[in-house]
Scaffold this active site. Structure first.
Site, PDB file in Angstrom:
ATOM      1  N   ASP A   1      45.075  14.784 -27.773  1.00 51.27           N
ATOM      2  CA  ASP A   1      45.250  13.721 -28.759  1.00 51.27           C
ATOM      3  C   ASP A   1      43.835  13.340 -29.211  1.00 51.27           C
ATOM      4  OD1 ASP A   1      45.530  11.326 -30.117  1.00 51.27           O
ATOM      5  OD2 ASP A   1      46.745  10.330 -28.586  1.00 51.27           O
TER       6      ASP A   1
ATOM      7  N   TRP B   1      47.405   5.117 -24.516  1.00 45.60           N
ATOM      8  CA  TRP B   1      48.010   6.187 -25.307  1.00 45.60           C
ATOM      9  C   TRP B   1      48.347   7.376 -24.426  1.00 45.60           C
ATOM     10  CZ3 TRP B   1      49.828   4.018 -29.256  1.00 45.60           C
ATOM     11  CH2 TRP B   1      49.118   3.068 -29.967  1.00 45.60           C
TER      12      TRP B   1
ATOM     13  N   LYS C   1      42.569   6.581 -38.301  1.00 47.17           N
ATOM     14  CA  LYS C   1      41.346   6.127 -37.648  1.00 47.17           C
ATOM     15  C   LYS C   1      40.101   6.665 -38.376  1.00 47.17           C
ATOM     16  CE  LYS C   1      44.081   4.430 -34.508  1.00 47.17           C
ATOM     17  NZ  LYS C   1      44.698   5.145 -33.424  1.00 47.17           N
TER      18      LYS C   1
HETATM   19  C1  LIG Z   1      46.086   4.940 -32.624  1.00 51.79           C
HETATM   20  C2  LIG Z   1      46.319   5.974 -31.572  1.00 51.79           C
HETATM   21  C3  LIG Z   1      47.603   6.498 -31.293  1.00 51.79           C
HETATM   22  C4  LIG Z   1      48.849   6.003 -31.993  1.00 51.79           C
HETATM   23  O1  LIG Z   1      48.906   6.450 -33.263  1.00 51.79           O
HETATM   24  P1  LIG Z   1      50.198   6.170 -34.191  1.00 51.79           P
HETATM   25  O2  LIG Z   1      49.863   6.969 -35.395  1.00 51.79           O
HETATM   26  O3  LIG Z   1      50.238   4.692 -34.406  1.00 51.79           O
HETATM   27  O4  LIG Z   1      51.388   6.663 -33.469  1.00 51.79           O
HETATM   28  C5  LIG Z   1      47.708   7.487 -30.355  1.00 51.79           C
HETATM   29  N1  LIG Z   1      46.637   7.949 -29.689  1.00 51.79           N
HETATM   30  C6  LIG Z   1      45.394   7.469 -29.896  1.00 51.79           C
HETATM   31  C7  LIG Z   1      44.244   8.021 -29.140  1.00 51.79           C
HETATM   32  C8  LIG Z   1      45.204   6.473 -30.853  1.00 51.79           C
HETATM   33  O5  LIG Z   1      43.975   5.985 -31.076  1.00 51.79           O
END
Ligand SMILES: *Cc1c(COP(=O)(O)O)cnc(C)c1O
Length: 356
Positions: free
Chosen positions: A166, A99, A190
């Site tokens: 993030d 990511w 999540k």
């Molecule tokens: C799941 C995840 C993403 C991607 O998320 P989307 O909503 O599918 O774009 C980005 N960063 C992290 C750390 C993630 O766990």
């Protein structure tokens, strides 16, 4: 047989959120209409949005000067929105996983995005520690929890440039000093809600400094002004997020759940280390995620990987296969996962050991 949900995302939600969602789908806030069919401009939904933002601020103890936004597009959309809104010439990125790599790739489209350090050569199995952040960077970007690899930056950093994180997979799992960050974002699927809504926490004073023209939908200021209703927000996902936040508040908030999360993670890491069949993929316990716990078969038992996967599945353990890019196993132990599920998984690991 009871099913235990270890999926990495979308992932387990509190039973409370599921029940309240069913109620809301039947009759939302006494309107006689479903939350799936009500106007986002109705006073009932405006109240839901405002309450969700208020709970978000309260539970994360967000200081004044910050805005909370609920947008579409996923965390992946933030990979481009962040540089478009914050980077005039230069930014810095810590590359700790897939990511983070994707975020860096998007930033490069808009300027000089520098990778200050990377753990890619070791399949991202540690968090790089010694690196220099260029002082002329407009921001420094980190991924606090690396969902795929099972590493986590658990301390809030002190850096000289605005810090962007993030936090898709560890938001609300542990206390965070929001004042150390200029911007925090993540997909809600999540630890918070079903897929469809993305949260952004942004300190307003970092906005409005870039000269490039911004499309309205990609301009944080437009969404702040529109109070997350510039266009139709993901109504149902916001409603579900409100339920999860109510549940979390009732439980005692983030510090209370953090304690439970640390206990759950310890139970599983201890078993991975004790059991002769397995070994953890992250050697340094300081770098180990408390949300996504990764392990592989020990060297002498590699050939048992498939049969353990099948055995665990037959016992109701769902979603423990590792991400397709790393293999092995991963159990996601998000807020809503009860301790009993972790104990059940440990029981299955012990049973498999005794058979082999
Ligand atoms: C799941 C995840 C993403 C991607 O998320 P989307 O909503 O599918 O774009 C980005 N960063 C992290 C750390 C993630 O766990």
């Amino acid at each position: 047989m009871k099913k235990h949900n270890f999926y990495a995302g979308p992932s387990i939600l509190p039973q409370y959120t599921i029940e309240k969602s069913i109620e809301g789908i039947r009759d939302f806030a006494g309107t006689g209409l479903s939350v799936l069919e009500i106007s986002h401009r109705s006073k009932e939904f405006v109240a839901c949005m405002n309450d969700t933002i208020a709970l978000f601020k309260e539970l994360l103890d967000i200081p004044s000067g910050y805005q909370v936004l609920f947008l579409g597009g996923g965390a992946s959309m933030q990979f481009c929105m962040v540089p478009m809104n914050l980077m005039e010439k230069k930014s810095a990125y810590l590359n700790t996983g897939e990511w983070a790599s994707k975020a860096l790739k998007e930033a490069k489209l808009f300027g000089d995005a520098v990778e200050v350090a990377s753990s890619k050569e070791k399949l991202f199995n540690y968090i790089p520690k010694n690196y220099t952040i260029p002082e002329d960077a407009d921001y420094f970007h980190i991924t606090t929890n690396n969902t795929i690899y099972g590493t986590e930056i658990k301390k809030d950093m002190d850096v000289k440039v605005p810090l962007v994180a993030d936090m898709s997979s560890d938001i609300f799992s542990r206390t965070v000093d929001v004042s150390k960050y200029a911007l925090i974002y993540g997909g809600a699927q999540k630890n918070l809600a079903p897929a469809g809504v993305t949260f952004v926490i942004v300190r307003e004073d970092v906005l409005g400094k870039v000269t490039r023209p911004l499309p309205s939908m990609l301009d944080y200021r437009v969404h702040i002004k529109g109070e997350s209703m510039y266009n139709t927000p993901p109504v149902f996902a916001v409603f579900a997020a409100q339920q999860t936040l109510k549940w979390l508040k009732e439980l005692g908030g983030v510090s209370a759940i953090q304690k439970k999360n640390i206990e759950k993670a310890a139970i599983l890491y201890n078993e991975i280390e004790r059991n002769k069949l397995f070994k953890p993929t992250i050697a340094d316990s300081e770098d180990r995620s408390i949300m996504n716990i990764c392990w592989v078969m020990a060297d002498n038992y590699k050939e048992l990987e498939k049969s353990f996967a099948e055995f665990a599945k037959s016992k109701g353990m769902l979603g423990i296969e590792g991400h397709r890019s790393v293999g092995g196993f991963r159990a996601s132990t998000y807020n809503a996962l009860p301790r009993e599920s972790v104990e059940a998984l440990v029981g299955v690991m012990k049973e498999f050991e005794s058979k082999n």
